[in-house]
Write a protein that holds these residues in place. Structure first.
Motif, PDB file in Angstrom:
ATOM      1  N   GLY A   1       1.505   7.184   1.753  1.00 41.59           N
ATOM      2  CA  GLY A   1       1.778   6.912   3.257  1.00 41.59           C
ATOM      3  C   GLY A   1       0.677   6.165   3.865  1.00 41.59           C
ATOM      4  O   GLY A   1      -0.250   5.949   3.292  1.00 41.59           O
ATOM      5  N   LEU A   2       1.020   5.779   5.205  1.00 39.95           N
ATOM      6  CA  LEU A   2       0.159   4.886   6.019  1.00 39.95           C
ATOM      7  C   LEU A   2      -0.256   5.631   7.173  1.00 39.95           C
ATOM      8  O   LEU A   2       0.276   6.710   7.798  1.00 39.95           O
ATOM      9  N   VAL A   3      -1.466   5.170   7.798  1.00 38.76           N
ATOM     10  CA  VAL A   3      -1.827   5.674   9.251  1.00 38.76           C
ATOM     11  C   VAL A   3      -2.264   4.311   9.888  1.00 38.76           C
ATOM     12  O   VAL A   3      -2.955   3.500   9.459  1.00 38.76           O
ATOM     13  N   SER A   4      -1.603   4.427  11.251  1.00 37.47           N
ATOM     14  CA  SER A   4      -1.953   3.254  12.007  1.00 37.47           C
ATOM     15  C   SER A   4      -3.420   3.092  12.172  1.00 37.47           C
ATOM     16  O   SER A   4      -4.151   3.963  12.814  1.00 37.47           O
ATOM     17  N   SER A   5      -4.026   1.863  12.278  1.00 34.21           N
ATOM     18  CA  SER A   5      -5.347   1.602  12.412  1.00 34.21           C
ATOM     19  C   SER A   5      -5.537   0.050  13.000  1.00 34.21           C
ATOM     20  O   SER A   5      -4.854  -0.654  12.498  1.00 34.21           O
ATOM     21  N   PRO A   6      -6.493  -0.072  13.616  1.00 35.22           N
ATOM     22  CA  PRO A   6      -6.792  -1.571  14.126  1.00 35.22           C
ATOM     23  C   PRO A   6      -7.439  -2.222  13.238  1.00 35.22           C
ATOM     24  O   PRO A   6      -8.837  -2.249  13.319  1.00 35.22           O
ATOM     25  N   LEU A   7      -6.955  -2.892  12.012  1.00 34.48           N
ATOM     26  CA  LEU A   7      -7.296  -3.684  11.241  1.00 34.48           C
ATOM     27  C   LEU A   7      -8.212  -4.770  11.952  1.00 34.48           C
ATOM     28  O   LEU A   7      -9.149  -5.495  11.377  1.00 34.48           O
ATOM     29  N   HIS A   8      -7.576  -5.344  13.054  1.00 38.21           N
ATOM     30  CA  HIS A   8      -8.254  -6.295  13.597  1.00 38.21           C
ATOM     31  C   HIS A   8      -9.788  -6.173  14.248  1.00 38.21           C
ATOM     32  O   HIS A   8     -10.493  -6.923  14.227  1.00 38.21           O
TER      33      HIS A   8
END
Length: 533
Positions: free
Chosen positions: A432-439
């Motif tokens: 599963g994925l979790v939204s995250s500000p990789l930038h």
């Protein structure tokens, strides 16, 4: 009569041996019934223009059958009772070293910290199902090494073509499809490679070699500065010269060597993300066709590279029709990798998208700050500096993934525009994925170059830069962060006589084939060391 021809065919004419036979007969004015066999010597796809072609080099047998085998078989003698050589690690470097030792009449003793290739499947499934990583049995550790369950691509840039052919033929001898001998980008497939690896182990055992699973090397045995064997976690010692083929994730080995005065040096690597698109979208872009690949073409591949502010930004380990998998090898880590089954038939295509990193880059203030704010006390220098940075990046990813194997992710266009992704597309990544500000939390050295690279890739391939694609963090195990220094002629470690650093983990290879080549070279060096060369 045997003839060799080169043809440039439309995909439908190159789809099967029978369709190729009919095409050859028509083009060369032959009776198709006189063509007894067609052997493909080389095959590649040319998708540079709107019309896609398949380039073939063929050997055509007219009124006679081929009398040669489809591959060159290696014959192995019995070596029970022969001098023993310890091979630490059962990845491609270790397995090919072991088989080559048998050719030299030496007895390989293969020591593998993980489980056999089939038993690993249970532990890999637990990562997705239970979010638990077994530190000794995972995508990095176990029979077959990191490549066993991460695609089985056999493409290499090695210039030593003879050695490459030997590696591919040994794979065919142990069950790989002979198409790998002709394809421009050969690929066994994650679903097929484990059986091939198992057959290689059976060959080692059948000819007198030894293989021990769930046996971890904890120390080298040293006498007067010379390596005479290893000590293991089972309490058992194994004596003989040592080929050290532990793979790029055996951080405990690097630390033991460093603590005991072995010559090591930091090595450049690349870090970034896994980028996943819908496979249909990549097919449409690469084949210049709104209908995608159609009936006769495989899932499309791509390869991108740009120089951004003096460092390479490039795609790595592209997996058409594949999956993104959790590749951590210990607690408090998130690492991702990609793989494809033999048919490359999933709904997604992915690749690593990474930024080149040199040891001197760790002196930059932005990266030093990243290490400090992550709670890691590092001077950003020394033999283990790249390893420590790699570890901290993976820990930051784990923290941003809710301290589980759910991976932080962001839509591709949102990343470039520095926006939070409020939702995420469907993905092949099972935990599963979790939204995250990789930038925001990736080191600026990485994120800024990635964003610029993506914009340039999007200009060259319309539709590639899109919010239909998702970035999954982090891709950090592209290669070893450490080089175990060896003499270029004898291949022995420069500090310890009798130790032969080998393959990707030692910093001398970068994939399955190159690791296999280096394994054979190390076996040759040990044979010379023992007077068997």
């Amino acid at each position: 009569m045997i003839n060799e021809y080169q043809f440039r065919l439309l995909p439908e004419f190159a789809a099967t041996e029978e369709s190729i036979r009919r095409y050859v007969a028509r083009e060369k004015g032959m009776d198709a019934r006189t063509i007894k066999a067609v052997r493909i010597l080389k095959r590649s796809i040319d998708a540079r223009q709107r019309t896609v072609y398949v380039n073939l080099t063929l050997r055509v047998y007219v009124n006679e059958m081929p009398d040669d085998e489809a591959f060159v078989e290696t014959h192995y003698p019995m070596v029970d009772g022969a001098p023993r050589v310890i091979v630490v690690g059962a990845g491609p470097g270790g397995l090919f070293a072991a088989l080559r030792l048998i050719e030299h009449g030496l007895c390989p003793v293969v020591i593998e910290r993980g489980k056999d290739v089939r038993s690993r499947k249970i532990d890999l499934a637990r990562i997705s199902r239970e979010q638990k990583v077994d530190a000794e049995s995972n995508y990095s550790f176990g029979e077959g090494g990191a490549g066993a369950y991460s695609d089985g691509k056999l493409y290499t840039r090695s210039k030593k073509r003879g050695n490459v052919d030997k590696i591919l033929n040994v794979f065919c001898q142990h069950g790989a499809n002979t198409s790998i001998l002709s394809d421009a980008h050969p690929h066994i497939g994650t679903d097929k490679l484990p059986a091939v690896i198992e057959n290689m182990r059976k060959t080692i055992l059948a000819h007198g070699g030894e293989v021990y699973f769930q046996t971890r090397m904890d120390a080298l045995l040293l006498e007067n500065g010379r390596v005479v064997g290893i000590a293991t976690n089972t309490g058992r010692e194994f004596r003989g010269p040592v080929i050290l083929a532990t793979g790029h994730s055996a951080r405990d080995v690097y630390r033991w060597l460093h603590a005991n005065g072995a010559a090591l040096e930091p090595k450049g690597l690349a870090v970034g993300v896994r980028l996943e698109h819908p496979a249909e979208l990549i097919d449409r872009i690469q084949y210049h066709n709104k209908n995608g690949r159609g009936k006769y073409l495989p899932a499309a591949e791509y390869s991108f590279v740009q120089q951004v502010d003096g460092r390479g930004v490039y795609s790595f380990c592209m997996c058409p029709g594949g999956f993104v998998v959790p590749a951590a090898s210990g607690p408090e880590q998130i690492v991702v990798n990609g793989m494809s089954p033999c048919n490359r038939g999933s709904k997604w295509s992915n690749s690593g998208m990474v930024v080149e990193l040199h040891p001197e880059d760790l002196q930059e203030a932005s990266l030093a700050t990243f290490m400090r704010t992550g709670g890691h006390d590092s001077s950003c220098s020394g033999a283990l500096s790249m390893l420590e940075f790699q570890e901290e990046l993976e820990r930051q990813c784990w923290l941003n993934g809710n301290r589980m194997q759910t991976a932080p992710a962001q839509r591709m266009a949102d990343f470039v525009n520095k926006k939070l992704s409020y939702d995420l597309p469907r993905s092949s990544y099972a935990p599963g994925l979790v939204s995250s500000p990789l930038h925001f939390w990736l080191p600026a050295f990485v994120s800024q170059r990635l964003a610029e690279g993506f914009m340039r890739f999007g200009k060259g391939s319309r539709g590639f830069l899109t919010n239909e694609a998702v970035m999954i963090g982090v891709e950090s195990r592209t290669s070893s962060p450490v080089r175990i220094v060896r003499d270029k002629d004898t291949l022995q470690h420069v500090t310890f006589e009798g130790l032969f650093p080998c393959g990707e983990g030692a910093g001398y290879a970068g994939g399955i084939v190159s690791a296999g080549i280096d394994g054979e070279r190390c076996a040759d060096a040990v044979a010379a060391y023992l007077g068997r060369g």
